[in-house]
Write a protein that holds these residues in place. Sequence first.
Motif, PDB file in Angstrom:
ATOM      1  N   SER A 174       0.898  -1.170   0.034  1.00 49.84           N
ATOM      2  CA  SER A 174      -0.087   0.017  -0.012  1.00 49.84           C
ATOM      3  C   SER A 174       0.915   1.164  -0.122  1.00 49.84           C
ATOM      4  O   SER A 174       0.427   2.198  -0.712  1.00 49.84           O
ATOM      5  N   GLN A 175       2.065   1.308   0.711  1.00 50.98           N
ATOM      6  CA  GLN A 175       2.775   2.394   0.994  1.00 50.98           C
ATOM      7  C   GLN A 175       3.554   2.579  -0.203  1.00 50.98           C
ATOM      8  O   GLN A 175       4.025   3.740  -0.559  1.00 50.98           O
ATOM      9  N   GLY A 177       2.272   2.985  -3.373  1.00 46.24           N
ATOM     10  CA  GLY A 177       1.383   3.763  -4.089  1.00 46.24           C
ATOM     11  C   GLY A 177       1.292   3.719  -5.322  1.00 46.24           C
ATOM     12  O   GLY A 177       1.617   4.417  -6.104  1.00 46.24           O
TER      13      GLY A 177
END
Length: 274
Positions: A174-175, A177
């Motif tokens: 998720s990080q 992006g």
Amino acid sequence: MRKINYPLIVSDFDGTLVNEDGTISQQNKDAISAYIQDGGAFAISTGRMPSGILSRARELGLKGMVACCQGAIIADIESGKVVMDGKIPYETTLAVVEKMEEMGLHIHVYDLWDYYCNMDDEALKMYEKVVKSKAILVVDRKLSDFIRKERLASYKILVMVYPKDAERVMNELSQAGFAGCEVTRSADFLVEVVNANYSKGTAVAFLADYYHTSVDKTVSIGDQRNDLPMIERAGIGVAVNNADEALKEKADYVCELTNEEGAVTEVIHRFGYR
């Protein structure tokens, strides 16, 4: 003939409708059949690719549409014809796979009828047995090199992890992006990157329109976080008793029964009829 209350019920497959041994109970089959005969419509929305769900939908005697790959594919059950699809662009597919390789993960990349895997291990054998679809192995080179050569745009990208690692893997992905993508889970050991424009929520809207009813008069049933979009989109969102706690918190109703005990039958009887 009993009077129908909610004319469309959309169910997840693994962990919801099907038992852990891969069978669908006679109880669920009978309840679905009776509901359809009485005028209701029953549909499946699954993370599986078409080849992993079409035969199972036919086993239930379903006609019409099935939603696959977290809503990224809608296919006709009888003909297998794809009527709607939405891929992750090639550039993003490549970036996701490169990140997963950097993390040393077991990766599956999904095309329409095939999926490609970078590891020939026991986890893959278990997965193939469950979904009854064989992976195309890419072990002679990096999977990202294959993606680059074929310029493959995927419908979803999945990694198999130990359940204890799932949250960490989800957070790291998720990080990263990835533009236009969402990271979700379809099982305790499956983390998936999907196109954010397509979900089980958009599938519910498509299916409601196809079956000539409103989303507000639709019931959806699920067990994992990838089911959250359809739980929130439907008129009534249901979590089976064995569901992830995060899904239970968002559900309008939590079943008394698990998938093994006939939760789908419980939902049909409770909400399908007046």
